[in-house]
Scaffold this motif. Structure first.
Motif, PDB file in Angstrom:
ATOM      1  N   CYS A  61       0.806  -1.217   0.000  1.00 54.28           N
ATOM      2  CA  CYS A  61       0.000   0.000   0.000  1.00 54.28           C
ATOM      3  C   CYS A  61       0.842   1.271   0.000  1.00 54.28           C
ATOM      4  O   CYS A  61       0.337   2.337  -0.350  1.00 54.28           O
ATOM      5  N   GLY A 105       3.325   1.489  -2.039  1.00 52.56           N
ATOM      6  CA  GLY A 105       3.497   1.599  -3.483  1.00 52.56           C
ATOM      7  C   GLY A 105       4.847   2.141  -3.905  1.00 52.56           C
ATOM      8  O   GLY A 105       4.989   2.641  -5.030  1.00 52.56           O
ATOM      9  N   ILE A 110       6.157  -5.959  -3.053  1.00 56.41           N
ATOM     10  CA  ILE A 110       5.559  -5.720  -4.375  1.00 56.41           C
ATOM     11  C   ILE A 110       6.269  -6.597  -5.396  1.00 56.41           C
ATOM     12  O   ILE A 110       5.632  -7.251  -6.230  1.00 56.41           O
ATOM     13  N   PHE A 153      -1.963  -3.219  -9.399  1.00 56.26           N
ATOM     14  CA  PHE A 153      -2.352  -2.504  -8.185  1.00 56.26           C
ATOM     15  C   PHE A 153      -1.494  -1.255  -7.982  1.00 56.26           C
ATOM     16  O   PHE A 153      -1.990  -0.191  -7.631  1.00 56.26           O
ATOM     17  N   VAL A 154      -0.182  -1.392  -8.207  1.00 60.73           N
ATOM     18  CA  VAL A 154       0.725  -0.249  -8.109  1.00 60.73           C
ATOM     19  C   VAL A 154       0.855   0.351  -9.503  1.00 60.73           C
ATOM     20  O   VAL A 154       1.351  -0.300 -10.419  1.00 60.73           O
ATOM     21  N   LYS A 168      -1.445   3.931  -5.967  1.00 60.82           N
ATOM     22  CA  LYS A 168      -2.078   2.613  -5.973  1.00 60.82           C
ATOM     23  C   LYS A 168      -3.515   2.683  -6.460  1.00 60.82           C
ATOM     24  O   LYS A 168      -4.140   3.743  -6.422  1.00 60.82           O
ATOM     25  N   ARG A 215       6.538   1.486 -11.562  1.00 58.61           N
ATOM     26  CA  ARG A 215       5.487   0.490 -11.383  1.00 58.61           C
ATOM     27  C   ARG A 215       6.048  -0.871 -11.788  1.00 58.61           C
ATOM     28  O   ARG A 215       7.033  -0.950 -12.524  1.00 58.61           O
TER      29      ARG A 215
END
Length: 274
Positions: free
Chosen positions: A111, A113, A120, A147-148, A154, A214
């Motif tokens: 979260c 990110g 991640i 998600f990221v 995010k 990302r």
């Protein structure tokens, strides 16, 4: 750090209306590391009683958002998955003290990110899927790689909670390769590239993180040559998507990304039949 704008801490088990200035509190290692002037109320998840890790009947691994790095590391050490070594490699990529390991959560890392977030890297490479829950109870599922969407950005809607991350059994059975670069021996990841090789259909996947804003995942149905991997990375990552901060210039991060992608290609394809 004291968050002097917070006026209330609430137990997440007590349902309440989400309002501006609210924030979910997991481990809090990032939340309390710097000023958060926009936060007025913390919703504490520590007493939710979620089982940190569980293997489903289908062999998938369900990781609760509140699972700590220490819990994940211990669990994976005793697992017999082919991909098990990757868990420890990514946990070690934190380069954090045992205090952080026992407090920081997998969900918190996702979260945040941040490009260098190793959870991640781990969950994106193993085809993880985030289970997101809205204040209304509505659940939606989003692949970690989607998600990221940027550095610190995010796919989270107001009040939405990351409940868990599911890793499919098929991904846990893959052979893996791990590469990480930092400007310093104990520095933050500037490039972290993971490869997975599926023993069922021979597919090669290369997941690029840390060097990019990302997660970027490349998939090859048949073993690629060096030119194919280079072309795929060139096409998938725009020049402005290489991260730029004190831990590494974009040009160097780009160079290490190409280098690691090729090293992983050779390790997992040329050695696939051994």
């Amino acid at each position: 750090m004291d968050l002097n704008t917070v006026v209330e801490v609430r137990d997440a088990r007590r349902r309440d209306t989400w309002r501006p200035g609210d924030a979910w509190l997991g481990g809090g290692t990032y939340l309390f590391s710097e000023p958060q002037p926009h936060i007025r109320r913390l919703i504490d998840l520590s007493r939710m009683g979620w089982q940190p890790l569980q293997v489903t009947a289908a062999g998938d691994l369900e990781i609760a958002a509140t699972c700590t790095i220490a819990q994940l590391s211990r669990f994976a050490r005793s697992a017999d998955w082919t991909a098990a070594p990757l868990f420890e490699q990514c946990c070690r990529a934190f380069l954090a003290s045992w205090k952080i390991w026992n407090t920081a959560t997998v969900g918190g890392n996702l979260c945040n990110g941040l490009p260098a977030g190793p959870m991640i890297s781990l969950t994106a490479a193993l085809d993880g899927v985030c289970r997101l829950q809205a204040p209304s109870g509505v659940v939606r599922r989003v692949p970690v790689k989607d998600f990221v969407v940027g550095a610190g950005v995010k796919d989270l809607r107001p009040g939405e909670l990351l409940r868990s991350i599911a890793l499919p059994a098929r991904a846990l059975a893959t052979r893996t390769a791990f590469r990480q670069a930092s400007l310093y021996g104990l520095g933050r990841s500037a490039a972290l590239v993971i490869g997975t090789h599926d023993p069922v259909d021979g597919e090669l996947a290369i997941t690029v993180t840390a060097s990019t804003v990302r997660p970027v995942q490349l998939r090859f149905a048949v073993p690629p040559n060096a030119a194919a991997v280079k072309e795929a990375v060139e096409y998938a990552v725009r020049p402005d998507e290489y991260f730029d901060d004190i831990h590494g210039l974009p040009a160097w991060r780009r160079h290490m990304t190409f280098r690691f992608a090729e090293e992983i290609r050779r390790e997992l394809t040329e050695g696939a039949g051994r």
